[in-house]
Design an enzyme around this catalytic site. Structure first.
Site, PDB file in Angstrom:
ATOM      1  N   ASN A   1       0.807  -1.226   0.000  1.00 17.18           N
ATOM      2  CA  ASN A   1       0.000   0.000   0.000  1.00 17.18           C
ATOM      3  C   ASN A   1       0.835   1.268   0.000  1.00 17.18           C
ATOM      4  O   ASN A   1       0.432   2.280  -0.552  1.00 17.18           O
ATOM      5  CB  ASN A   1      -0.931   0.015   1.209  1.00 17.18           C
ATOM      6  CG  ASN A   1      -1.784   1.274   1.257  1.00 17.18           C
ATOM      7  OD1 ASN A   1      -2.682   1.447   0.441  1.00 17.18           O
ATOM      8  ND2 ASN A   1      -1.477   2.177   2.176  1.00 17.18           N
TER       9      ASN A   1
ATOM     10  N   ASP B   1      -8.344   5.049  -0.695  1.00 10.83           N
ATOM     11  CA  ASP B   1      -7.060   4.682  -1.293  1.00 10.83           C
ATOM     12  C   ASP B   1      -5.927   5.124  -0.366  1.00 10.83           C
ATOM     13  O   ASP B   1      -5.006   4.367  -0.090  1.00 10.83           O
ATOM     14  CB  ASP B   1      -6.932   5.343  -2.665  1.00 10.83           C
ATOM     15  CG  ASP B   1      -5.609   5.033  -3.354  1.00 10.83           C
ATOM     16  OD1 ASP B   1      -4.961   4.038  -2.980  1.00 10.83           O
ATOM     17  OD2 ASP B   1      -5.226   5.779  -4.271  1.00 10.83           O
TER      18      ASP B   1
ATOM     19  N   ASP C   1      -1.150  -7.235   2.994  1.00  4.50           N
ATOM     20  CA  ASP C   1      -1.565  -6.225   3.962  1.00  4.50           C
ATOM     21  C   ASP C   1      -2.503  -5.203   3.318  1.00  4.50           C
ATOM     22  O   ASP C   1      -2.290  -4.772   2.184  1.00  4.50           O
ATOM     23  CB  ASP C   1      -0.307  -5.519   4.497  1.00  4.50           C
ATOM     24  CG  ASP C   1      -0.617  -4.487   5.560  1.00  4.50           C
ATOM     25  OD1 ASP C   1      -1.108  -4.866   6.632  1.00  4.50           O
ATOM     26  OD2 ASP C   1      -0.352  -3.282   5.325  1.00  4.50           O
TER      27      ASP C   1
ATOM     28  N   HIS D   1      -7.298  -0.951   0.523  1.00  7.24           N
ATOM     29  CA  HIS D   1      -6.765   0.354   0.122  1.00  7.24           C
ATOM     30  C   HIS D   1      -5.976   0.281  -1.181  1.00  7.24           C
ATOM     31  O   HIS D   1      -5.361   1.268  -1.580  1.00  7.24           O
ATOM     32  CB  HIS D   1      -5.852   0.898   1.223  1.00  7.24           C
ATOM     33  CG  HIS D   1      -6.476   0.911   2.580  1.00  7.24           C
ATOM     34  ND1 HIS D   1      -7.400   1.853   2.967  1.00  7.24           N
ATOM     35  CD2 HIS D   1      -6.320   0.087   3.640  1.00  7.24           C
ATOM     36  CE1 HIS D   1      -7.777   1.609   4.216  1.00  7.24           C
ATOM     37  NE2 HIS D   1      -7.143   0.542   4.640  1.00  7.24           N
TER      38      HIS D   1
ATOM     39  N   GLU E   1      -5.605  -9.363   4.018  1.00 10.53           N
ATOM     40  CA  GLU E   1      -6.209  -8.633   5.133  1.00 10.53           C
ATOM     41  C   GLU E   1      -7.166  -7.589   4.568  1.00 10.53           C
ATOM     42  O   GLU E   1      -6.745  -6.554   4.053  1.00 10.53           O
ATOM     43  CB  GLU E   1      -5.144  -7.951   5.989  1.00 10.53           C
ATOM     44  CG  GLU E   1      -5.742  -7.213   7.182  1.00 10.53           C
ATOM     45  CD  GLU E   1      -5.095  -5.867   7.478  1.00 10.53           C
ATOM     46  OE1 GLU E   1      -5.369  -5.321   8.552  1.00 10.53           O
ATOM     47  OE2 GLU E   1      -4.341  -5.353   6.629  1.00 10.53           O
TER      48      GLU E   1
END
Length: 495
Positions: A104, A197, A234, A238, A264
């Site tokens: 991310n 995001d 992870d 997002h 996740e």
């Protein structure tokens, strides 16, 4: 086939004398003994605060504790060699290793760049709150300590869609980077805050083709370098799901195998978001069942919780083949961002519900096997001392899952505080079959069917909470018991 069982082999405050990678190697044979089939390891690469950070403030994906960067050669968890040896020790014991992939964001840029930005409303990131202006931001990553080894890719502001710090202004905000990729954020699965995001640090922009190719290359490199067997992804809500799909497909095709991947997608409100994520990614990943964790948390806090509904609204209830079930993790443990720690009295009950049923793949949490003692500040800024004690019956239940939790499942979720189920066993696993009864209130008992093939057989409580023996009648039924606020696991008496 042996039942799959995962363990998250770390917690946020791991502080034992052995570094984590050494601990993994030392414990590999023990993990095999209790039936673990795969170990989720924390991020192994260099973070912004190398020696102390758990690893989620990602700096350099290609530095696994090999280069002098961000104040240390080693990561908090150890060196590159120790990481590889830990994975080798797991493999020697027939256990898979899952690497933690944080796609991310990046943190700790090496150089400032002057970039065009607009601020956005933090409560609605689709709404700009300024015209375009320039700031100086740490958006250039040159990795001077690594000097181009493994990858010569340089990250700059064109690789990111947003930042949260303007160095020249010394000011925090959500700054949307205005570049050739577009003036707003990417479309992502989460529509919280309008568009979720942007989460933290330098937000990676998957509209940049060079970024996608670099991370596909990193995926190849990490598999070839460390021989990991899969990944925990992870913060996927997002991240542009098109990238996730392309990345997974690329690795599977490159290595001609199906990597085990669990994502996740934290959600404790409704499962529709998780089901939508499964739909848009074509079921390519397992999903952590945060909804079930939340039900466990609520049940541990509320004496009036109706146990007949413990699986209602959960992922494992409707997509058991894609659900990874867990009681707690590093985000929900005390003093962490998503704190929702299941009370200790309820933890054995919750573990029985993820370890001894057909549905889902369970994931144990490190402190429940090894304990954890740490200090940190709470939301009010007060220092708090935390002691998480190990719960020995969880190891016992994990062994029972491996040896005995097989065959047809009959459910008896017909009482508000006392529920249970049986497993009929199968021919492949000797002496398999069991009965589980738990109560969140007073002492419980229930007539349950385990199967006529057990007629006349004697069952005992493998957890040792109940001392009596139970004889199965000629029709395969018996009355099973459990203590108040407790769980008992009845198994065939042998020897």
């Amino acid at each position: 086939m042996q039942n799959q069982t995962l363990i998250q082999f770390f917690h946020w405050y791991y502080n034992e004398e052995q570094n984590l990678w050494t601990k993994v190697a030392a414990e590999a044979s023990h993990l095999k003994e209790i039936g673990i089939t795969a170990v989720w390891l924390p991020p192994a690469y260099k973070s912004n605060n190398a020696a102390y950070d758990v690893g989620y403030a990602v700096y350099d994906l290609f530095d696994l504790g090999e280069f002098d960067q961000k104040g240390s050669v080693n990561t908090k968890h150890g060196s590159k060699d120790e990481y590889i040896k830990a994975i080798e020790a797991l493999h020697e014991n027939g256990i898979g290793a899952l690497a933690d992939a944080v796609f991310n964001h990046k943190a700790g840029g090496d150089e400032l760049e002057k970039i065009a930005v607009r601020t956005v409303n933090p409560d609605d990131r689709t709404e700009f709150t300024s015209d375009v202006f320039e700031i100086q931001a740490w958006t250039k990553f040159t990795f001077p300590g690594r000097q181009g080894k493994y990858s010569e890719f340089i990250w700059n502001h064109e690789c990111f869609s947003g930042v949260d710090w303007a160095e020249d202004l010394k000011k925090t905000a959500i700054y949307s980077i205005q570049n050739y990729l577009g003036e707003g954020f990417e479309e992502v699965p989460s529509t919280e805050f309008g568009n979720y995001d942007y989460l933290m640090f330098n937000d990676i922009d998957y509209r940049n083709r060079a970024v996608i190719e670099e991370l596909k290359y990193w995926g190849e490199w990490i598999v070839e370098t460390t021989k990991v067997d899969g990944f925990r992804l992870d913060a996927v809500k997002h991240i542009n799901p098109d990238f996730i799909v392309e990345w997974i497909d690329h690795l599977n095709q490159k290595f001609n195998r199906q990597f085990f991947i669990v994502a996740e997608d934290w959600n404790v409100v409704d499962r529709e978001g998780q089901l939508k994520y499964i739909e848009i990614t074509g079921g390519r990943t397992q999903i952590f069942d945060s909804l079930l964790h939340h039900n466990f948390f609520l049940a541990s806090k509320d004496e009036e919780f109706d146990m007949r509904t413990i699986f209602d609204g959960t992922l494992v209830q409707v997509k058991p083949d894609l659900a990874v079930t867990f009681v707690d993790n590093h985000d929900s443990q005390p003093l962490q961002a998503l704190e929702s720690y299941v009370d200790f009295w309820f933890r054995p009950l919750a573990y029985a519900m993820i370890l001894l049923r057909i549905q889902g793949i369970p994931c144990l949490f490190f402190p429940d096997l090894y304990g954890g003692i740490y200090d940190d500040k709470d939301k009010e800024g007060d220092e708090v001392h935390v002691e998480l004690v190990a719960i020995p019956v969880i190891e016992t239940m994990s062994k029972i899952r491996t040896a005995l939790a097989y065959g047809e499942q009959r459910d008896y979720f017909d009482h508000g505080i006392c529920v249970g189920w049986t497993r009929a066993g199968d021919e492949e696993h000797e002496n398999s079959g069991l009965a589980v009864l738990l109560s969140t209130g007073e002492e419980g008992y229930k007539e349950m069917e385990i199967g006529k093939h057990f007629a006349g057989k004697t069952f005992v409580d493998a957890l040792g909470y109940r001392q009596q023996e139970v004889i199965i009648d000629e029709n395969g039924w018996a009355e099973f018991h459990c203590n108040a606020g407790s769980v008992s696991v009845w198994v065939l008496k042998v020897g």
